[in-house]
Design an enzyme around this catalytic site. Sequence first.
Site, PDB file in Angstrom:
ATOM      1  N   SER A  68       4.751   2.161   4.558  1.00  0.00           N
ATOM      2  CA  SER A  68       6.097   1.656   4.853  1.00  0.00           C
ATOM      3  C   SER A  68       6.948   2.745   5.486  1.00  0.00           C
ATOM      4  O   SER A  68       7.983   2.453   6.101  1.00  0.00           O
ATOM      5  CB  SER A  68       6.770   1.146   3.582  1.00  0.00           C
ATOM      6  OG  SER A  68       6.638   2.076   2.514  1.00  0.00           O
ATOM      7  N   ASP A 101      -1.043   5.735   0.613  1.00  0.00           N
ATOM      8  CA  ASP A 101      -1.678   4.660   1.387  1.00  0.00           C
ATOM      9  C   ASP A 101      -2.679   5.179   2.408  1.00  0.00           C
ATOM     10  O   ASP A 101      -2.413   6.170   3.104  1.00  0.00           O
ATOM     11  CB  ASP A 101      -0.607   3.873   2.156  1.00  0.00           C
ATOM     12  CG  ASP A 101      -0.108   2.659   1.393  1.00  0.00           C
ATOM     13  OD1 ASP A 101      -0.804   2.195   0.466  1.00  0.00           O
ATOM     14  OD2 ASP A 101       0.993   2.168   1.733  1.00  0.00           O
ATOM     15  N   LYS A 145      -4.355   4.074  -1.946  1.00  0.00           N
ATOM     16  CA  LYS A 145      -4.180   2.620  -1.948  1.00  0.00           C
ATOM     17  C   LYS A 145      -4.662   2.050  -0.631  1.00  0.00           C
ATOM     18  O   LYS A 145      -4.438   2.654   0.423  1.00  0.00           O
ATOM     19  CB  LYS A 145      -2.716   2.239  -2.179  1.00  0.00           C
ATOM     20  CG  LYS A 145      -2.485   0.707  -2.258  1.00  0.00           C
ATOM     21  CD  LYS A 145      -1.085   0.360  -2.692  1.00  0.00           C
ATOM     22  CE  LYS A 145      -0.057   0.532  -1.600  1.00  0.00           C
ATOM     23  NZ  LYS A 145      -0.277  -0.408  -0.460  1.00  0.00           N
ATOM     24  N   GLU A 179      -5.327  -1.974   1.455  1.00  0.00           N
ATOM     25  CA  GLU A 179      -5.083  -3.406   1.457  1.00  0.00           C
ATOM     26  C   GLU A 179      -6.394  -4.157   1.621  1.00  0.00           C
ATOM     27  O   GLU A 179      -7.249  -3.775   2.418  1.00  0.00           O
ATOM     28  CB  GLU A 179      -4.124  -3.778   2.594  1.00  0.00           C
ATOM     29  CG  GLU A 179      -2.749  -3.137   2.469  1.00  0.00           C
ATOM     30  CD  GLU A 179      -1.814  -3.522   3.606  1.00  0.00           C
ATOM     31  OE1 GLU A 179      -2.198  -4.370   4.448  1.00  0.00           O
ATOM     32  OE2 GLU A 179      -0.695  -2.973   3.653  1.00  0.00           O
ATOM     33  N   GLU A 217       1.840  -8.472  -3.780  1.00  0.00           N
ATOM     34  CA  GLU A 217       3.072  -8.573  -2.999  1.00  0.00           C
ATOM     35  C   GLU A 217       3.254  -9.966  -2.427  1.00  0.00           C
ATOM     36  O   GLU A 217       2.351 -10.537  -1.830  1.00  0.00           O
ATOM     37  CB  GLU A 217       3.076  -7.561  -1.849  1.00  0.00           C
ATOM     38  CG  GLU A 217       4.337  -7.638  -1.000  1.00  0.00           C
ATOM     39  CD  GLU A 217       4.478  -6.533   0.020  1.00  0.00           C
ATOM     40  OE1 GLU A 217       5.471  -6.540   0.765  1.00  0.00           O
ATOM     41  OE2 GLU A 217       3.588  -5.653   0.073  1.00  0.00           O
TER      42      GLU A 217
END
Length: 275
Positions: free
Chosen positions: A45, A83, A112, A114, A181
Amino acid sequence: MKNTAVTFRAAKAKGEKLSMLTAYDYTTAKLVDESGIDGILVGDSLGMVMLGYDSTLPVTMEDMIHHAKCVTRGAKNALVVVDLPFMAYHTVDQAVENAGRLVKEGGAQAVKLEGGVAFHDQIKAIVTASIPVMAHLGLTPQSVNAFGGFKVQGKNIKTAQQILDDARAIEDAGAFAVVLEGVPTLLAKKITEELSIPTIGIGAGDVTDGQILVYQDLLNMYGEMKPKFVRHYAEIGAQMRDAFARYSADVKSGAFPDNDREGFKMDESILSELH
């Protein structure tokens, strides 16, 4: 002693909620850490809130390593998760190599990524390399183009089943926690109850084992997006703009600096000795 991934599992077993926030620099990480937050995410982000991109997609490994270094210097107690950015883990070898870089070069304690079923092998390989992995399901920003925008996921039987299957897959692969999320509260509840690993919610209701927010959202510093799930705990953005404007006005009017309060003195006789 810093928290470990094991601490997150223990918190779930005890029914204790986990708190996480993002941070991208030393000063903020230090403040977040001193507040007692359990975990800090150096999220991709940063592409939007720090680098000014309109998505997370342009973020590079070098960006993540740079900001991870800053955060790990400031965080002494919180678990620091970093991330893996877009296209940094699409093969097993690439995933292990880049996860290792985040640990060795960035100081990350965990990484992390996704994705669920499709990234089972990557998660398993990274965990086998002794690097804890936090997964991320639901509204995964790196897939925003595939989703057609920032939309809630899991609202129909097909997508809900996929997220549930993904959650089972990432636990089987060895992930120590999962971010949920932008998913309906009832689906988040089912996943949280079924998994033995903690769920960290962001727009997933109050049923998860913990919560995470982007700190700029929490402080209302980032006005481009205003997700429904964000609560503003302070109006720091407005306070900063006001302080900057007052400073500028004082400089232009000559009110700042004040020589008596903010200046330094010397013996005037010294000036006569200068040539």
